[in-house]
Write an enzyme that holds these catalytic residues in place. Structure first.
Site, mmCIF file in Angstrom:
data_model
loop_
_atom_site.group_PDB
_atom_site.id
_atom_site.type_symbol
_atom_site.label_atom_id
_atom_site.label_comp_id
_atom_site.label_asym_id
_atom_site.label_seq_id
_atom_site.Cartn_x
_atom_site.Cartn_y
_atom_site.Cartn_z
ATOM 1 N N ASP A 71 44.632 123.318 74.016
ATOM 2 C CA ASP A 71 45.642 122.801 73.096
ATOM 3 C C ASP A 71 46.071 121.435 73.612
ATOM 4 O O ASP A 71 46.893 121.332 74.522
ATOM 5 C CB ASP A 71 46.831 123.774 73.032
ATOM 6 C CG ASP A 71 48.009 123.208 72.251
ATOM 7 O OD1 ASP A 71 47.790 122.333 71.397
ATOM 8 O OD2 ASP A 71 49.152 123.652 72.509
ATOM 9 N N GLY B 125 49.803 120.196 61.054
ATOM 10 C CA GLY B 125 49.545 120.158 62.489
ATOM 11 C C GLY B 125 48.717 121.356 62.924
ATOM 12 O O GLY B 125 49.051 122.500 62.604
ATOM 13 N N THR C 25 59.143 118.766 71.379
ATOM 14 C CA THR C 25 59.593 117.402 71.110
ATOM 15 C C THR C 25 60.216 117.325 69.730
ATOM 16 O O THR C 25 61.287 116.750 69.532
ATOM 17 C CB THR C 25 58.412 116.424 71.213
ATOM 18 O OG1 THR C 25 57.819 116.553 72.507
ATOM 19 C CG2 THR C 25 58.875 114.995 71.007
ATOM 20 N N ALA D 241 47.886 118.756 78.050
ATOM 21 C CA ALA D 241 46.951 119.730 77.491
ATOM 22 C C ALA D 241 47.261 121.088 78.090
ATOM 23 O O ALA D 241 47.385 121.229 79.305
ATOM 24 C CB ALA D 241 45.508 119.336 77.805
ATOM 25 N N GLY E 180 48.080 118.291 73.391
ATOM 26 C CA GLY E 180 49.259 117.699 72.777
ATOM 27 C C GLY E 180 49.324 116.210 73.031
ATOM 28 O O GLY E 180 48.387 115.601 73.570
ATOM 29 N N ASN E 181 50.455 115.612 72.664
ATOM 30 C CA ASN E 181 50.615 114.171 72.853
ATOM 31 C C ASN E 181 50.785 113.799 74.326
ATOM 32 O O ASN E 181 50.364 112.724 74.742
ATOM 33 C CB ASN E 181 51.829 113.682 72.058
ATOM 34 C CG ASN E 181 51.568 113.697 70.567
ATOM 35 O OD1 ASN E 181 50.615 113.096 70.091
ATOM 36 N ND2 ASN E 181 52.421 114.384 69.820
ATOM 37 N N ASP F 63 48.369 122.656 65.787
ATOM 38 C CA ASP F 63 49.116 123.548 66.658
ATOM 39 C C ASP F 63 50.031 124.468 65.856
ATOM 40 O O ASP F 63 50.275 125.616 66.243
ATOM 41 C CB ASP F 63 49.911 122.748 67.687
ATOM 42 C CG ASP F 63 50.838 121.713 67.047
ATOM 43 O OD1 ASP F 63 50.599 121.308 65.897
ATOM 44 O OD2 ASP F 63 51.800 121.293 67.715
ATOM 45 N N THR G 152 83.759 114.593 75.599
ATOM 46 C CA THR G 152 82.667 113.984 74.835
ATOM 47 C C THR G 152 81.319 114.593 75.194
ATOM 48 O O THR G 152 80.482 114.840 74.324
ATOM 49 C CB THR G 152 82.638 112.456 75.068
ATOM 50 O OG1 THR G 152 83.895 111.912 74.669
ATOM 51 C CG2 THR G 152 81.538 111.810 74.245
#
Length: 242
Positions: free
Chosen positions: A8, A96, A122, A14, A10-11, A98, A174
């Site tokens: 697999d 996609g 992501t 792997a 990915g960006n 994936d 905050t």
């Protein structure tokens, strides 16, 4: 009988796994899965004789060439690949790879049930497989880190906040206001999509933030970090037999 190799790509990394039919016997992540990595894996598992390659980043020509040179029959997952589920997405070529692999992985373990697959990476993807094995589609939303960074980058005074840490329902300062707003926003999305399905759909979380969000829900989801590779292995087995 030989082992199956799932890749697999990915960006940013792997995810690689070796399967003895339906049982995973090895998994690892590589920043770049190179020929030497494949060679080392084959040395360790000489019974690997089939592979499936899935990528959202590139076509993997060098990887596939190397596998072929090692006489490992390789299936490249694309929109024309035979699947054990029906794909009702109107533009399958843009889906996609994936995402469809994760849908297959979920369905392979939960046939005859509606399934909501949530990949908390992501980006956050929400995908639905019906009880009769039909992938009907899903949604794509910004991931948790992306939301936190956007609040910092697109304002002049809001700080960059980590996803982990104290998270009251109502922010006490905050930092906690940002963290709670982002995380509870994601949780709200999950509840909303879950309500649209049957009374008791299977909800499966995967991706890097699955273990962060899972305990914050008021129900117990299944968490499966091997969901995509499980689906790839199921697709490979299905194509062997059809």
């Amino acid at each position: 009988m030989g082992y199956n190799l799932t890749i697999d790509q990915g960006n940013s990394s792997a995810k690689v796994a070796v399967w003895d039919r339906a049982d995973i016997i090895f998994d690892a992540s590589f920043k770049q899965f190179k020929g030497e990595d494949i060679a080392n894996l084959i040395t360790r598992f000489p019974n690997i004789d089939k592979a499936v390659y899935c990528s959202v980043a590139d076509e993997g020509n060098e990887t596939i060439k190397f596998l072929n040179e090692k006489n490992i029959k390789t299936l490249i997952l694309d929109h024309s690949t035979l699947l054990p589920i029906t794909n009702a997405y109107k533009t399958p070529q843009s889906l996609g790879r994936d995402r469809i692999a994760a849908a297959v992985g979920a369905w392979s373990n939960h046939k005859n049930k509606d399934i909501l697959v949530i990949d908390l990476g992501t980006a956050i993807t929400y995908d639905v497989v019906t009880a009769n094995g039909c992938y009907i589609g899903g949604n794509i939303a910004p991931g948790i880190t992306m939301r936190l960074e956007a609040l910092h980058n697109y304002t002049s005074r809001l700080p960059l906040v980590e996803a982990t840490g104290h998270c009251p329902l109502w922010g006490e300062d905050t930092t906690t206001a940002i963290r709670s707003g982002v995380l509870n926003g994601v949780i709200g999305e999950i509840y909303h999509y879950k309500k649209q399905l049957s009374q008791s759909p299977v909800v499966i979380l995967t991706g890097g933030n699955a273990t962060l969000i899972g305990p914050m829900l008021d129900f117990t989801p299944e968490i499966d970090h091997h969901l995509v590779t499980r689906g790839l292995n199921s697709i490979l087995i299905y194509n062997e037999n059809n």
